[in-house]
Design a protein around this motif. Structure first.
Motif, PDB file in Angstrom:
ATOM      1  N   GLU A 169       0.935  -1.119   0.103  1.00  0.00           N
ATOM      2  CA  GLU A 169       0.053   0.016  -0.086  1.00  0.00           C
ATOM      3  C   GLU A 169       0.984   1.365  -0.176  1.00  0.00           C
ATOM      4  O   GLU A 169       0.333   2.302  -0.710  1.00  0.00           O
ATOM      5  N   VAL A 170       1.916   1.266   0.731  1.00  0.00           N
ATOM      6  CA  VAL A 170       2.949   2.259   0.955  1.00  0.00           C
ATOM      7  C   VAL A 170       3.427   2.561  -0.656  1.00  0.00           C
ATOM      8  O   VAL A 170       3.446   3.648  -1.130  1.00  0.00           O
ATOM      9  N   LEU A 171       3.984   1.507  -1.272  1.00  0.00           N
ATOM     10  CA  LEU A 171       4.435   1.618  -2.687  1.00  0.00           C
ATOM     11  C   LEU A 171       3.523   2.064  -3.746  1.00  0.00           C
ATOM     12  O   LEU A 171       4.097   2.833  -4.500  1.00  0.00           O
ATOM     13  N   LYS A 172       2.283   1.750  -3.472  1.00  0.00           N
ATOM     14  CA  LYS A 172       1.153   2.270  -4.507  1.00  0.00           C
ATOM     15  C   LYS A 172       1.105   3.540  -4.264  1.00  0.00           C
ATOM     16  O   LYS A 172       0.781   4.369  -5.475  1.00  0.00           O
TER      17      LYS A 172
ATOM     18  N   ILE B  89       5.181   8.798   3.886  1.00  0.00           N
ATOM     19  CA  ILE B  89       4.146   8.152   3.941  1.00  0.00           C
ATOM     20  C   ILE B  89       3.700   7.176   5.071  1.00  0.00           C
ATOM     21  O   ILE B  89       2.719   7.043   5.820  1.00  0.00           O
ATOM     22  N   GLU B  90       4.677   6.469   5.317  1.00  0.00           N
ATOM     23  CA  GLU B  90       4.523   5.293   6.321  1.00  0.00           C
ATOM     24  C   GLU B  90       4.371   5.978   7.805  1.00  0.00           C
ATOM     25  O   GLU B  90       3.878   5.399   8.727  1.00  0.00           O
ATOM     26  N   ASN B  91       4.936   7.439   8.219  1.00  0.00           N
ATOM     27  CA  ASN B  91       4.651   8.016   9.386  1.00  0.00           C
ATOM     28  C   ASN B  91       3.734   9.191   9.283  1.00  0.00           C
ATOM     29  O   ASN B  91       3.846  10.073  10.022  1.00  0.00           O
ATOM     30  N   GLY B  92       2.851   9.140   8.260  1.00  0.00           N
ATOM     31  CA  GLY B  92       1.602  10.010   8.460  1.00  0.00           C
ATOM     32  C   GLY B  92       2.073  11.552   7.992  1.00  0.00           C
ATOM     33  O   GLY B  92       1.546  12.362   8.096  1.00  0.00           O
TER      34      GLY B  92
ATOM     35  N   ASN C 100      -2.384   7.144   6.089  1.00  0.00           N
ATOM     36  CA  ASN C 100      -3.331   8.190   5.159  1.00  0.00           C
ATOM     37  C   ASN C 100      -2.829   9.385   5.586  1.00  0.00           C
ATOM     38  O   ASN C 100      -3.578  10.281   4.624  1.00  0.00           O
ATOM     39  N   GLY C 101      -2.038   9.978   6.392  1.00  0.00           N
ATOM     40  CA  GLY C 101      -1.482  11.249   6.551  1.00  0.00           C
ATOM     41  C   GLY C 101      -2.226  12.061   7.674  1.00  0.00           C
ATOM     42  O   GLY C 101      -1.995  13.247   7.574  1.00  0.00           O
ATOM     43  N   ALA C 102      -2.619  11.416   8.576  1.00  0.00           N
ATOM     44  CA  ALA C 102      -3.157  12.361   9.699  1.00  0.00           C
ATOM     45  C   ALA C 102      -2.001  13.060  10.603  1.00  0.00           C
ATOM     46  O   ALA C 102      -0.991  12.355  10.756  1.00  0.00           O
TER      47      ALA C 102
END
Length: 157
Positions: free
Chosen positions: A67-70, A131-134, A155-157
């Motif tokens: 999902e991160v790679l996408k 991305i992995e860390n919001g 998802n970025g919160a």
């Protein structure tokens, strides 16, 4: 009944008793072996359950990684179309991930990494970390394609 007949009956009874006793011990041994096999199988099942649990965790981790790679693909395709030597945002953003220089250095510091702004690999690495860390929300393209308000994590919160 004469004495000899009585002795023969007693001998037959002793033989029958010994046969029954032998059969009893054979059944006890078989029952012990059966219980031992059940215990061994239960132990093996517990070991397999542990392995299955580990495999499930690995699969979940791989799914999250995919999902991160996408998301990285979507951001890079949108921001730079996979070109590194490009500027955007009126010259403020640079590279494959279109980092603004202050944001790049700030995120590098947060990640605990010593990275070079103009290095393509470093931009990709830091985008992945972000991305992995919001921190994906710092890219307009991420907010368009991947950000869901109210959720945390990748998802970025």
């Amino acid at each position: 009944m004469d004495r000899e007949t009585k002795i023969q009956i007693i001998v037959v009874m002793v033989i029958i008793s010994m046969s029954l006793l032998s059969l009893y011990f054979e059944i006890e041994i078989k029952e012990f072996e059966f219980k031992e096999k059940i215990f061994s199988l239960q132990h093996e099942i517990k070991g397999n359950e542990r392995i299955i649990g580990q495999l499930k965790k690995r699969i979940e981790m791989q799914g999250a990684y995919i999902e991160v790679l996408k998301k990285m693909h979507k951001v890079i395709e949108c921001e730079s179309n996979y070109k590194h030597e490009v500027y955007g945002d009126g010259g403020k953003a640079y590279g494959i991930a279109q980092f603004h220089k202050p944001t790049f250095h700030w995120l590098s510091k947060k990640a605990g990494l010593k990275l070079k702004y103009r290095n393509r690999g470093h931009q990709i690495l830091l985008l992945k970390w972000a991305i992995e860390n919001g921190k994906g929300k710092y890219w307009t393209c991420y907010r368009r394609c991947c950000f869901t308000a109210g959720k945390s994590g990748t998802n970025g919160a």
